[in-house]
Design a protein around this motif. Structure first.
Motif, PDB file in Angstrom:
ATOM      1  N   ALA A   4       0.964  -1.168   0.073  1.00  0.00           N
ATOM      2  CA  ALA A   4      -0.033   0.229   0.145  1.00  0.00           C
ATOM      3  C   ALA A   4       1.052   1.440   0.132  1.00  0.00           C
ATOM      4  O   ALA A   4       1.900   1.500   0.744  1.00  0.00           O
ATOM      5  N   ILE A   6       0.883   4.760   0.767  1.00  0.00           N
ATOM      6  CA  ILE A   6      -0.028   6.106   1.673  1.00  0.00           C
ATOM      7  C   ILE A   6       0.504   7.138   1.259  1.00  0.00           C
ATOM      8  O   ILE A   6       1.576   7.523   2.040  1.00  0.00           O
ATOM      9  N   LEU A  28      -3.022  -0.748  -2.905  1.00  0.00           N
ATOM     10  CA  LEU A  28      -3.537   0.655  -2.800  1.00  0.00           C
ATOM     11  C   LEU A  28      -2.662   1.781  -2.942  1.00  0.00           C
ATOM     12  O   LEU A  28      -1.540   1.664  -2.514  1.00  0.00           O
ATOM     13  N   LYS A  29      -3.178   2.735  -3.578  1.00  0.00           N
ATOM     14  CA  LYS A  29      -2.491   4.093  -3.778  1.00  0.00           C
ATOM     15  C   LYS A  29      -3.396   5.152  -3.537  1.00  0.00           C
ATOM     16  O   LYS A  29      -4.623   5.249  -3.737  1.00  0.00           O
ATOM     17  N   SER A  30      -3.142   5.722  -2.115  1.00  0.00           N
ATOM     18  CA  SER A  30      -3.936   6.923  -1.449  1.00  0.00           C
ATOM     19  C   SER A  30      -3.471   7.860  -0.912  1.00  0.00           C
ATOM     20  O   SER A  30      -2.333   7.994  -0.338  1.00  0.00           O
ATOM     21  N   PRO A  34      -6.219   5.593   5.017  1.00  0.00           N
ATOM     22  CA  PRO A  34      -6.959   4.250   4.260  1.00  0.00           C
ATOM     23  C   PRO A  34      -7.886   3.766   5.616  1.00  0.00           C
ATOM     24  O   PRO A  34      -7.580   3.985   6.603  1.00  0.00           O
ATOM     25  N   ASP A  38     -10.025  -0.805   3.020  1.00  0.00           N
ATOM     26  CA  ASP A  38      -8.773  -0.362   1.775  1.00  0.00           C
ATOM     27  C   ASP A  38      -7.554  -1.381   2.029  1.00  0.00           C
ATOM     28  O   ASP A  38      -6.777  -1.616   1.234  1.00  0.00           O
ATOM     29  N   SER A  49       3.280  10.700   3.488  1.00  0.00           N
ATOM     30  CA  SER A  49       2.244  11.670   3.515  1.00  0.00           C
ATOM     31  C   SER A  49       2.665  13.089   4.105  1.00  0.00           C
ATOM     32  O   SER A  49       3.345  13.672   3.746  1.00  0.00           O
ATOM     33  N   ASN A  57      -2.413   7.437   9.946  1.00  0.00           N
ATOM     34  CA  ASN A  57      -2.183   6.325   8.842  1.00  0.00           C
ATOM     35  C   ASN A  57      -1.472   5.329   9.303  1.00  0.00           C
ATOM     36  O   ASN A  57      -1.570   4.302   9.045  1.00  0.00           O
TER      37      ASN A  57
END
Length: 234
Positions: A4, A6, A28-30, A34, A38, A49, A57
């Motif tokens: 993932a 994040i 997952l790319k967010s 999440p 997710d 982030s 996160n």
């Protein structure tokens, strides 16, 4: 690995490219925190982030028994709480202010030099300079603070300050330019000589590669780690 990402900004996109080239799967790319849904089937989360969101996160990943690699700076006043969450959940967490292999070796060389020169500290004025891109949120950089902390630990100075120093203080100069991936300099200056340690990042991919190497190393391990563990630095 099943990853993932994040915080899918410039760093996340650089990590994505290297991860895919190394045959990893990105589930997952967010850019947002999440949800539990997710994170289903994710093995390792790589978190770059914003300081405001980093804690949430990391927390949700640790609570879901997902290993976390984080490179977000500016949130470390909550680090002890994250470590407690990690231990309580028998989780896996690795934090680094900088994932560049070169930077981590540069930090270690600088640390060892500080031990060697501390007996002669009265002969030298020491300062740190860091230069980054204009979008970097924290000032000074996490790497500059890390450099300053071990200089203070070795008795080179009593504390660090941003800008001009006073007696027994370590000055950190922070500059922001349009297209600078990152420069860190430690300067020792005396009336007879200058000693300068410098690391210059040429491309963001160096940080991204280090993050992927850390994620590969940490997979299936348990505990709290740093890049010193990944690089086997004593």
């Amino acid at each position: 690995m099943k990853l993932a990402l994040i915080g899918f900004g410039r760093m996340g996109k650089a990590i994505e490219k290297i991860a895919l080239n190394r045959q990893h799967n990105i589930l997952l790319k967010s850019i947002f925190c999440p949800t539990y849904k997710d994170l289903k089937n994710v093995e390792v989360a790589i978190e770059f982030s914003h300081p405001e969101f980093a804690f949430a996160n990391i927390k949700i990943c640790l609570e879901e028994n997902i290993s976390v690699i984080s490179g977000t700076t500016g949130w470390l006043f909550k680090m002890e709480e994250i470590k407690n969450i990690c231990l309580r959940n028998s989780g896996t967490f690795l934090y680094a202010s900088n994932f560049s292999i070169g930077v981590n070796l540069f930090i270690e060389i600088s640390r060892k030099f500080a031990k060697l020169i501390k007996s002669y500290k009265k002969e030298y004025e020491v300062e740190i300079e860091e230069i980054h891109h204009v979008n970097k949120k924290d000032v000074p950089s996490g790497t500059a603070i890390k450099l300053a902390k071990f200089l203070i630990k070795e008795g080179i100075a009593k504390k660090w300050v941003l800008g001009k120093k006073k007696q027994y203080q370590l000055a950190i100069s922070s500059k922001r330019f349009k297209n600078s991936p990152g420069i860190h300099v430690v300067k020792y200056q005396s009336v007879i000589e200058n000693i300068i340690f410098k690391h210059t990042a040429l491309k963001r991919e160096g940080f991204a590669l280090g993050a992927i190497i850390a994620a590969e190393w940490i997979n299936y391990k348990k505990g709290i780690f740093s890049m010193k563990d990944v690089l086997e630095i004593d």
